[in-house]
Design an enzyme around this catalytic site. Structure first.
Site, mmCIF file in Angstrom:
data_model
loop_
_atom_site.group_PDB
_atom_site.id
_atom_site.type_symbol
_atom_site.label_atom_id
_atom_site.label_comp_id
_atom_site.label_asym_id
_atom_site.label_seq_id
_atom_site.Cartn_x
_atom_site.Cartn_y
_atom_site.Cartn_z
ATOM 1 N N GLY A 122 0.795 -1.219 0.000
ATOM 2 C CA GLY A 122 0.000 0.000 0.000
ATOM 3 C C GLY A 122 0.826 1.267 0.000
ATOM 4 O O GLY A 122 0.448 2.265 -0.620
ATOM 5 N N THR A 123 1.962 1.261 0.681
ATOM 6 C CA THR A 123 2.797 2.466 0.748
ATOM 7 C C THR A 123 3.345 2.838 -0.616
ATOM 8 O O THR A 123 3.249 3.990 -1.046
ATOM 9 C CB THR A 123 3.948 2.266 1.757
ATOM 10 O OG1 THR A 123 3.392 2.099 3.064
ATOM 11 C CG2 THR A 123 4.896 3.451 1.753
ATOM 12 N N ASN B 53 -8.270 3.560 8.717
ATOM 13 C CA ASN B 53 -7.603 2.397 9.298
ATOM 14 C C ASN B 53 -7.702 2.324 10.816
ATOM 15 O O ASN B 53 -7.445 1.273 11.407
ATOM 16 C CB ASN B 53 -6.123 2.386 8.889
ATOM 17 C CG ASN B 53 -5.414 3.680 9.239
ATOM 18 O OD1 ASN B 53 -5.720 4.728 8.688
ATOM 19 N ND2 ASN B 53 -4.463 3.611 10.154
ATOM 20 N N GLN C 240 -7.699 -0.774 3.602
ATOM 21 C CA GLN C 240 -8.643 -1.377 4.551
ATOM 22 C C GLN C 240 -10.000 -1.687 3.918
ATOM 23 O O GLN C 240 -10.825 -2.372 4.533
ATOM 24 C CB GLN C 240 -8.847 -0.461 5.760
ATOM 25 C CG GLN C 240 -7.620 -0.254 6.615
ATOM 26 C CD GLN C 240 -7.152 -1.515 7.319
ATOM 27 O OE1 GLN C 240 -7.880 -2.499 7.426
ATOM 28 N NE2 GLN C 240 -5.914 -1.499 7.795
ATOM 29 N N SER D 24 -3.347 -3.719 -0.575
ATOM 30 C CA SER D 24 -2.207 -4.465 -0.055
ATOM 31 C C SER D 24 -2.626 -5.885 0.292
ATOM 32 O O SER D 24 -3.662 -6.100 0.928
ATOM 33 C CB SER D 24 -1.652 -3.763 1.188
ATOM 34 O OG SER D 24 -0.490 -4.404 1.669
ATOM 35 N N CYS E 114 1.827 1.242 11.528
ATOM 36 C CA CYS E 114 2.911 1.976 10.886
ATOM 37 C C CYS E 114 3.371 3.168 11.705
ATOM 38 O O CYS E 114 4.429 3.736 11.442
ATOM 39 C CB CYS E 114 2.461 2.442 9.497
ATOM 40 S SG CYS E 114 2.085 1.086 8.380
#
Length: 383
Positions: free
Chosen positions: A70-71, A150, A180, A200, A324
């Site tokens: 996802g990042t 999230n 999410q 992700s 994170c």
């Protein structure tokens, strides 16, 4: 017995991935960019994976870029997915409660001299389309608002946001962080005005290190990673074949059971809330119509971090917010600050998140452990 209630951070890989791993180790490990028959077969498998992943959100398989998660997907869309205007500084819009992988991109854009508007959620915990559209300008290059928050589980109307933005400025690109939401909350990406959507694998019982960026045909996407020109030149680097196939297999399994599993998680969430309902002053931050797998609470007088460690002694695992950001020193969650929650309450926030394998028995055990911890320590630990 271990009770894992941190599925918004990462999920247990599906057992359905085991045969894939055996096949990968034995024979299906070839580089899909090579020309000999086994490599061509690997490339065909990747093509099938694109179709599976795209099908979950009604996207075009031709508009799929495999990423490391996802990042990377969010960074690529936000930093390389808008139309530049030479050296001219542009305008961007995001929400005040985005995940760090999105929020820090906009901080970087500000540092580079661009301007950014951060939209605050309303009292219902959501970002409303009209609030976003109000800030759109002629020079607005890109908007990014997450699908599901999230920490609270609030579900934003990202299709409505995209439509409102495009009505104001058709040239503005729109991205949504779907980490999410992907698979759990229905989305017609192809039929929406969204340009980008990111997901992700490890949030949906796939593996860490694999993700996907969906993009529209005319989106102004440019490569973020340069090199050998894989992924139509949009993401260089040898594809993580096993991770991608595992992602597709996990999505196949999830989509086949989605209605049942989503209902199960929603029922567990309601069941746990009912078991905790007699706790005085408990604060609930998850909207009633939020995502089925996230429950966000606070117990005034008890620090969230303390409750987390008391529960971990019983092998019950929860979180205090985004994994994170768990090692960053902060005065409460930025998400809850955006919601206007007082600082003393934000220190007590915890997140419990579910998966299809969780049970009512686990909810009963977790509720009892929470009550025991509060009875022993609440009121003694203030700050």
């Amino acid at each position: 017995m271990e009770i894992y209630l941190d599925n918004a951070a990462t999920t247990k890989p599906s057992k359905a991935l085991l045969p894939l791993f055996s096949a990968h180790v034995e024979s299906e490990w070839k580089n899909p960019s090579a020309m000999y028959p086994p490599a061509v077969a690997a490339e065909r498998q990747l093509r099938a994976a694109r179709e599976t992943l795209a099908g979950a959100v009604h996207a075009d398989p031709a508009g799929v870029v495999f990423t490391s998660g996802g990042t990377e997907g969010a960074n690529t869309a936000i930093l390389r997915g808008y139309r530049a205007a030479g050296e001219k500084k542009l305008h961007f819009i995001t929400s005040a409660y985005e995940h760090p992988c999105v929020y820090e991109c906009f901080r970087a854009l500000e540092t580079a001299g661009h301007s950014v508007d951060y939209i605050r959620p309303r009292a219902d915990g959501k970002i409303h389309p009209e609030d976003v559209a109000e800030k759109v300008r002629e020079d607005t290059a890109l908007v990014s608002v997450m699908h599901v928050n999230n920490e609270t589980g609030a579900v934003n109307d990202i299709a409505g946001i995209a439509a409102a933005v495009k009505a104001k400025n058709p040239g503005t690109a729109v991205h949504a962080d779907g980490v999410q939401g992907y698979g759990k909350c229905p989305l017609d990406f192809g039929g929406s005005a969204l340009d980008y959507y990111t997901a992700s694998a490890h949030k949906l019982h796939g593996l860490k290190g694999t993700g996907v960026l969906f993009y529209k045909k005319n989106a102004p996407l440019k490569p973020y990673l340069l090199g050998g020109g894989q992924e139509k030149g949009l993401r260089s680097g040898t594809e993580n074949t096993f991770g991608i196939l595992a992602f597709a297999r996990a999505v196949e399994e999830y989509m086949a059971h989605r209605e049942e599993w989503v209902a199960h998680m929603a029922a567990l969430k309601a069941y746990l809330l009912d078991k905790l309902s007699d706790i005085p002053d408990m604060r609930i931050f998850s909207p009633a119509d939020g995502a089925p797998h996230i429950l966000n609470l606070a117990f005034p007088g008890m620090r969230g971090e303390v409750l987390l460690h008391l529960l971990e002694q019983k092998k019950i695992y929860i979180s205090t917010g985004s994994a994170c950001s768990s090692h960053k020193k902060r005065a409460g969650s930025r998400v809850h600050q955006a919601l206007g929650v007082p600082a003393d309450i934000t220190q007590g926030v915890v997140r419990l998140s579910f998966c299809p394998e969780n049970t009512e028995e686990e909810m009963e055990t977790a509720a009892a452990a929470i009550k025991e911890a509060l009875a022993g320590f609440r009121g003694f630990i203030r700050r």
